[in-house]
Structures are given as C-alpha cells and as structure tokens.
Design an enzyme around this catalytic site. Structure first.
Site, PDB file in Angstrom:
ATOM      1  N   CYS A 174      26.006  78.314  46.983  1.00 61.76           N
ATOM      2  CA  CYS A 174      25.442  78.864  45.740  1.00 61.76           C
ATOM      3  C   CYS A 174      24.025  78.379  45.439  1.00 61.76           C
ATOM      4  O   CYS A 174      23.412  78.834  44.480  1.00 61.76           O
ATOM      5  CB  CYS A 174      26.367  78.546  44.566  1.00 61.76           C
ATOM      6  SG  CYS A 174      26.228  76.841  44.003  1.00 61.76           S
ATOM      7  N   ALA A 194      39.839  37.401  42.923  1.00 60.31           N
ATOM      8  CA  ALA A 194      40.917  38.168  43.551  1.00 60.31           C
ATOM      9  C   ALA A 194      41.126  37.769  45.015  1.00 60.31           C
ATOM     10  O   ALA A 194      42.256  37.658  45.485  1.00 60.31           O
ATOM     11  CB  ALA A 194      40.601  39.664  43.450  1.00 60.31           C
ATOM     12  N   HIS A 246      38.260  57.512  39.417  1.00 63.38           N
ATOM     13  CA  HIS A 246      36.841  57.819  39.224  1.00 63.38           C
ATOM     14  C   HIS A 246      36.180  58.434  40.448  1.00 63.38           C
ATOM     15  O   HIS A 246      34.962  58.403  40.582  1.00 63.38           O
ATOM     16  CB  HIS A 246      36.097  56.553  38.791  1.00 63.38           C
ATOM     17  CG  HIS A 246      36.530  56.040  37.444  1.00 63.38           C
ATOM     18  ND1 HIS A 246      36.223  54.793  36.969  1.00 63.38           N
ATOM     19  CD2 HIS A 246      37.251  56.642  36.461  1.00 63.38           C
ATOM     20  CE1 HIS A 246      36.750  54.630  35.745  1.00 63.38           C
ATOM     21  NE2 HIS A 246      37.381  55.740  35.425  1.00 63.38           N
ATOM     22  N   ASN A 303      41.307  37.787  36.874  1.00 61.96           N
ATOM     23  CA  ASN A 303      39.898  38.010  36.540  1.00 61.96           C
ATOM     24  C   ASN A 303      39.288  36.665  36.148  1.00 61.96           C
ATOM     25  O   ASN A 303      39.825  35.989  35.272  1.00 61.96           O
ATOM     26  CB  ASN A 303      39.791  39.006  35.367  1.00 61.96           C
ATOM     27  CG  ASN A 303      38.378  39.524  35.187  1.00 61.96           C
ATOM     28  OD1 ASN A 303      37.413  38.796  35.320  1.00 61.96           O
ATOM     29  ND2 ASN A 303      38.263  40.801  34.875  1.00 61.96           N
TER      30      ASN A 303
HETATM   31  P1  NAD Z   1      33.266  46.119  35.483  1.00 62.42           P
HETATM   32  O1  NAD Z   1      31.975  46.008  36.228  1.00 62.42           O
HETATM   33  O2  NAD Z   1      33.239  46.520  34.067  1.00 62.42           O
HETATM   34  O3  NAD Z   1      34.022  44.717  35.518  1.00 62.42           O
HETATM   35  C1  NAD Z   1      34.265  44.011  36.673  1.00 62.42           C
HETATM   36  C2  NAD Z   1      35.208  42.865  36.335  1.00 62.42           C
HETATM   37  O4  NAD Z   1      35.481  42.182  37.550  1.00 62.42           O
HETATM   38  C3  NAD Z   1      34.629  41.841  35.356  1.00 62.42           C
HETATM   39  O5  NAD Z   1      35.544  41.655  34.287  1.00 62.42           O
HETATM   40  C4  NAD Z   1      34.485  40.570  36.190  1.00 62.42           C
HETATM   41  O6  NAD Z   1      34.762  39.404  35.451  1.00 62.42           O
HETATM   42  C5  NAD Z   1      35.530  40.799  37.263  1.00 62.42           C
HETATM   43  N1  NAD Z   1      35.289  40.109  38.514  1.00 62.42           N
HETATM   44  C6  NAD Z   1      34.102  39.761  39.086  1.00 62.42           C
HETATM   45  N2  NAD Z   1      34.312  39.157  40.259  1.00 62.42           N
HETATM   46  C7  NAD Z   1      35.662  39.117  40.444  1.00 62.42           C
HETATM   47  C8  NAD Z   1      36.487  38.628  41.483  1.00 62.42           C
HETATM   48  N3  NAD Z   1      35.980  38.038  42.578  1.00 62.42           N
HETATM   49  N4  NAD Z   1      37.832  38.773  41.366  1.00 62.42           N
HETATM   50  C9  NAD Z   1      38.362  39.361  40.270  1.00 62.42           C
HETATM   51  N5  NAD Z   1      37.628  39.841  39.258  1.00 62.42           N
HETATM   52  C10 NAD Z   1      36.288  39.717  39.343  1.00 62.42           C
HETATM   53  O7  NAD Z   1      34.167  47.059  36.346  1.00 62.42           O
HETATM   54  P2  NAD Z   1      35.351  48.031  35.970  1.00 62.42           P
HETATM   55  O8  NAD Z   1      36.274  47.363  34.997  1.00 62.42           O
HETATM   56  O9  NAD Z   1      35.891  48.499  37.266  1.00 62.42           O
HETATM   57  O10 NAD Z   1      34.713  49.285  35.190  1.00 62.42           O
HETATM   58  C11 NAD Z   1      33.417  49.772  35.317  1.00 62.42           C
HETATM   59  C12 NAD Z   1      33.224  51.077  36.065  1.00 62.42           C
HETATM   60  O11 NAD Z   1      32.394  50.731  37.146  1.00 62.42           O
HETATM   61  C13 NAD Z   1      34.391  51.748  36.689  1.00 62.42           C
HETATM   62  O12 NAD Z   1      34.408  53.020  36.215  1.00 62.42           O
HETATM   63  C14 NAD Z   1      34.087  51.810  38.207  1.00 62.42           C
HETATM   64  O13 NAD Z   1      34.301  53.122  38.668  1.00 62.42           O
HETATM   65  C15 NAD Z   1      32.649  51.506  38.309  1.00 62.42           C
HETATM   66  N6  NAD Z   1      32.194  50.686  39.451  1.00 62.42           N
HETATM   67  C16 NAD Z   1      32.811  50.732  40.664  1.00 62.42           C
HETATM   68  C17 NAD Z   1      32.375  49.936  41.726  1.00 62.42           C
HETATM   69  C18 NAD Z   1      33.066  50.012  43.052  1.00 62.42           C
HETATM   70  O14 NAD Z   1      33.580  51.065  43.419  1.00 62.42           O
HETATM   71  N7  NAD Z   1      33.139  48.915  43.802  1.00 62.42           N
HETATM   72  C19 NAD Z   1      31.305  49.058  41.534  1.00 62.42           C
HETATM   73  C20 NAD Z   1      30.681  49.032  40.268  1.00 62.42           C
HETATM   74  C21 NAD Z   1      31.147  49.847  39.236  1.00 62.42           C
END
Ligand code: NAD
Length: 239
Positions: A132, A213, A101, A195
C-alpha cells in the site's frame, strides 16, 4: 508469571527507566514510542528501533531466561507473560510466551496494521509497505495503543487461576500488564516478586526478593527440581 525489562537487564538490554545512553540520552521513551511521535518524525522513531533491534540481536539470553525456559518443562500448566519485546525468552527456549507488547524483530505496516516480512531497500527511512505504500514500523505496542487482540484476556485468565504468580523485573507501573499480579492475588495465588528495587506490588506480594533475576531464578529452579526429586511427583503449582 509476568516478566518485564529487568529480566533482560543482565543480558545488556537497558530498561526504560535506566538512564538512556549514548545517542539516545536526550530522548525519553515516552517521546519516541507513541503513534504521535511516529507521525511527527517517522525517521527518528525507525532509527531508534533499528538501534534497539541491533542491540538485542547482539546479546544473549541470561541465566534467568534459561531457567524460566527449563521451568516450563516441569509444570503441566505454565504461562509466561512478558512485557518485553526483545524475544529473549523464545531464544532461551520458552515455548508458550504471551507477548503483551509485541516483538521488536517484527515489522508491520503503519496504515494496514499487518505484519510485513519483506520490503524493497530503496533507501527510504522508514521503508515503505510494498502493498500500500504506507510507512513500516516495528510490531510493538506503543504508549496509547491497544494490546494485541486476546493477549490480555489470556494473561488475565491464567493469572486469575494460577497457584503461584512470579513477577520478575517489572516496575509494575505500566498498565494493563501491572494489573496481572493483583488479579492473581484476588484469585488466591501466592505472589512472589523479584526486583532489586521496591515497586507498588512489593508490599502486597507474599514474598519480595530484592535481588537480580539472573541470581535468584536459577536458584528457584534448582529448589523446584530438588523438591520434585524428593517427592518423585509432578509439581502441582502452575506459575
Ligand atoms: P521498567 O523499565 O519500567 O522496569 C524495569 C524493572 O526491572 C525496574 O523495576 C528495575 O528495578 C528492575 N530490574 C532492573 N534490573 C533487574 C534485574 N537484574 N533483575 C530483576 N529486576 C531488575 O520495565 P517494565 O516494567 O517492563 O515496563 C516498561 C515497558 O518497557 C514495557 O512496556 C516494556 O515493553 C518496555 N521495555 C522492554 C524492554 C525489553 O524488551 N527488554 C526494554 C526496555 C523497555
């Protein structure tokens, strides 16, 4: 292995599905992270990303990022596929990272779709492309946009042939990234999910650890090192 926003949660980077806080509490990411949102209100979208960029610059990789970086050096083949845009895996020392992403620290031209490293500080928000005149935007993949060329193909191929697939901190609902653990299952890999919350993958994973994690990934690394110390041979698995 596939990581998502949850792997960075313990660093202090909010996940999308966590309650948004402060200034941005009233906005849904789906209403800010789309090309349509940017066309409608480029200033708002640029400022949201500027806020997130600052937030990410002010935090550090956590024990999970650091353990994954060390794990890479233990296996002859190791693929870290991330949906995160925060660059924390690289800052922790991971070398081979497939960013599905994009990366929030980079900027690109909205019109030309090319990465831009400098622009003139004219006070325009967002700034303009010096080549541009188009508007600059973060180099991330928004909802409704295609993934970077080749990234999903490489991630899919690695998932289909791996022995062990770790799915860490991802809700497994954002496609096509969410298809990767199922690709690994079809290829015969052992699939492990980390998770605290159940996801659509949990039932099908061979092991689902409902834990943070930062707590379990370092333990996993310690166990791998202990087993390697016992056998003295390089590990065969390529998560
Ligand atoms: P998501 O927000 O949908 O889900 C996050 C998941 O992490 C949840 O299922 C939650 O239960 C779990 N979680 C929370 N704390 C945790 C921990 N300490 N250890 C393990 N798991 C934990 O995120 P996603 O699945 O990555 O998808 C959503 C989109 O959001 C992606 O496209 C991503 O690019 C973007 N995003 C990225 C960031 C970042 O770069 N840090 C932050 C927010 C969203």
């Amino acid at each position: 292995m596939l990581t998502g926003a949850g792997v960075s949660a313990e660093s202090g980077v909010p996940t999308f599905r966590d309650a948004q806080s402060g200034l941005w509490a009233d906005f849904k990411p789906e209403d800010l992270a789309t090309p349509r949102a940017f066309r409608r209100n480029p200033r708002l979208v640029w400022e949201w990303y500027a806020w997130r960029r600052k937030l990410v610059a002010g935090v550090n990789p956590n024990p999970a990022h650091l353990a994954l970086a060390e794990m890479e050096s233990l296996f002859p083949e190791f693929h870290l596929v991330t949906q995160n845009v925060d660059g924390l895996h690289q800052r922790a020392g991971s070398r081979e990272v497939i960013e599905l992403h994009g990366n929030i620290t980079r900027v690109k031209c909205f019109d030309e779709d090319t990465v831009v490293s400098t622009w003139n500080e004219t006070g325009d928000v967002p700034p303009k492309c010096t080549r541009c005149g188009g508007l600059l935007r973060p180099d991330v993949v928004w909802f409704e946009e295609a993934l970077p060329e080749g990234a999903m193909e490489r991630a899919g191929a690695a998932s289909a042939r791996c022995d062990v697939f770790l799915s860490i901190g991802t809700s497994t609902v954002v496609y096509p990234a969410a298809s990767l653990p199922y690709e690994a299952l079809r290829g015969g890999a052992t699939v492990v999910e980390i998770n605290p919350q159940p996801t659509p993958l949990s039932e099908q994973a061979h092991h689902a650890f409902p834990l943070a994690a930062g707590a379990i990934v370092p333990e996993l690394l310690a166990e791998i090192k202990r087993l390697r110390g016992q056998s003295g041979a390089p590990a065969k698995a390529n998560p």
